[in-house]
Design a protein around this motif. Structure first.
Motif, PDB file in Angstrom:
ATOM      1  N   VAL A  54     -52.031  -7.794 -47.103  1.00  0.00           N
ATOM      2  CA  VAL A  54     -50.711  -8.311 -46.761  1.00  0.00           C
ATOM      3  C   VAL A  54     -50.888  -9.598 -45.956  1.00  0.00           C
ATOM      4  N   ALA A  55     -50.117 -10.615 -46.296  1.00  0.00           N
ATOM      5  CA  ALA A  55     -50.176 -11.902 -45.614  1.00  0.00           C
ATOM      6  C   ALA A  55     -48.792 -12.265 -45.089  1.00  0.00           C
ATOM      7  N   ALA A  56     -48.740 -12.721 -43.846  1.00  0.00           N
ATOM      8  CA  ALA A  56     -47.481 -13.165 -43.245  1.00  0.00           C
ATOM      9  C   ALA A  56     -47.751 -14.429 -42.458  1.00  0.00           C
ATOM     10  N   GLY A  57     -46.820 -15.368 -42.513  1.00  0.00           N
ATOM     11  CA  GLY A  57     -47.051 -16.617 -41.799  1.00  0.00           C
ATOM     12  C   GLY A  57     -45.825 -17.504 -41.771  1.00  0.00           C
ATOM     13  N   GLY A  58     -46.041 -18.718 -41.363  1.00  0.00           N
ATOM     14  CA  GLY A  58     -44.955 -19.674 -41.279  1.00  0.00           C
ATOM     15  C   GLY A  58     -45.482 -21.082 -41.148  1.00  0.00           C
ATOM     16  N   ASP A  59     -44.613 -22.058 -41.362  1.00  0.00           N
ATOM     17  CA  ASP A  59     -44.995 -23.443 -41.191  1.00  0.00           C
ATOM     18  C   ASP A  59     -43.818 -24.249 -40.654  1.00  0.00           C
ATOM     19  N   ILE A  60     -44.136 -25.363 -40.032  1.00  0.00           N
ATOM     20  CA  ILE A  60     -43.144 -26.335 -39.599  1.00  0.00           C
ATOM     21  C   ILE A  60     -43.563 -27.677 -40.157  1.00  0.00           C
ATOM     22  N   GLY A  61     -42.575 -28.514 -40.490  1.00  0.00           N
ATOM     23  CA  GLY A  61     -42.908 -29.783 -41.085  1.00  0.00           C
ATOM     24  C   GLY A  61     -41.920 -30.865 -40.711  1.00  0.00           C
ATOM     25  N   TYR A  62     -42.327 -32.097 -40.990  1.00  0.00           N
ATOM     26  CA  TYR A  62     -41.492 -33.262 -40.712  1.00  0.00           C
ATOM     27  C   TYR A  62     -41.547 -34.189 -41.918  1.00  0.00           C
ATOM     28  N   HIS A  63     -40.389 -34.491 -42.485  1.00  0.00           N
ATOM     29  CA  HIS A  63     -40.322 -35.381 -43.639  1.00  0.00           C
ATOM     30  C   HIS A  63     -40.537 -36.828 -43.208  1.00  0.00           C
ATOM     31  N   VAL A  64     -41.406 -37.518 -43.935  1.00  0.00           N
ATOM     32  CA  VAL A  64     -41.637 -38.944 -43.723  1.00  0.00           C
ATOM     33  C   VAL A  64     -41.318 -39.651 -45.041  1.00  0.00           C
ATOM     34  N   GLY A  65     -40.077 -40.019 -45.221  1.00  0.00           N
ATOM     35  CA  GLY A  65     -39.645 -40.617 -46.471  1.00  0.00           C
ATOM     36  C   GLY A  65     -39.019 -39.597 -47.391  1.00  0.00           C
ATOM     37  N   ASP A  66     -38.764 -40.027 -48.634  1.00  0.00           N
ATOM     38  CA  ASP A  66     -38.068 -39.181 -49.603  1.00  0.00           C
ATOM     39  C   ASP A  66     -38.891 -37.986 -50.050  1.00  0.00           C
ATOM     40  N   THR A  67     -40.191 -38.165 -50.216  1.00  0.00           N
ATOM     41  CA  THR A  67     -40.991 -37.152 -50.907  1.00  0.00           C
ATOM     42  C   THR A  67     -42.168 -36.612 -50.114  1.00  0.00           C
TER      43      THR A  67
END
Length: 195
Positions: A54-67
């Protein structure tokens, strides 16, 4: 043309940050091998074959531009078990693992709320090895991480998704032999929110 330009414009600062929670399974195979441990041969056997966790996790991110986006993530895995024999005695070994990574995420395609994305970066696995007849070991290894996935935005800020992530994982049979890198594969469902 003005209407088309407005439609294609990025959502600017409104959804620059995002957070995602993942839940699913990690799949991994231990290839049988013989290693030298002093005067005795040590044979690593798959237990119970190729195994899943079983795998559990998370992420946070920041968009730099459209893609593009910069992302930090972490996964925790339930303990796994494999076995080996030494001098005709069979031992059980347990491992607990954690994966953390930083990656560059790229949206390959977008349409009607759907996004197909890929990510590539550098990750580290933290492994604790313990068991009968085994000295407890903690090991860390850094390696490449790569992923592919799809998300669907069912509201302006909420998404659901499916992701595949590949990484190298450290598994060690005992303190007297060298560690072996084995690929790990994580398949998860996710829910996300854009800020």
């Amino acid at each position: 043309f003005a209407g088309g330009t407005d439609y294609m414009a990025p959502a600017a600062d409104k959804d620059a940050f995002y957070a995602t929670v993942h839940g699913g399974m990690k799949f991994q195979t231990l290839t049988e091998q013989s290693l030298s441990s002093g005067s005795a041969a040590v044979t690593i056997n798959e237990w119970p074959g190729s195994f899943s966790q079983v795998a559990a996790g998370g992420d946070i991110g920041y968009h730099v531009g459209d893609t593009y986006a910069l992302e930090l993530g972490v996964f925790l895995f339930e303990g796994s078990e494999y076995s080996y024999t030494q001098s005709s005695i069979k031992y059980s070994t347990y491992t607990d693992e954690m994966l953390f990574y930083g990656a560059l995420k790229y949206d390959l395609a977008q349409s009607d709320g759907w996004k197909l994305f890929a990510k590539v970066g550098l990750g580290g696995t933290y492994t604790v090895v313990s068991g009968t007849g085994v000295s407890e070991n903690t090991e860390m290894v850094f390696s490449g991480v790569a992923g592919l996935g799809v998300t669907y935005a069912y509201t302006e800020n909420n998404t659901v998704g499916l992701q595949y992530l590949f990484f190298d994982s450290l598994v060690e049979d005992d303190a007297s032999t060298h560690p072996s890198l084995k690929p790990g594969h994580i398949l998860t469902l996710s829910v996300g929110y854009s800020f």
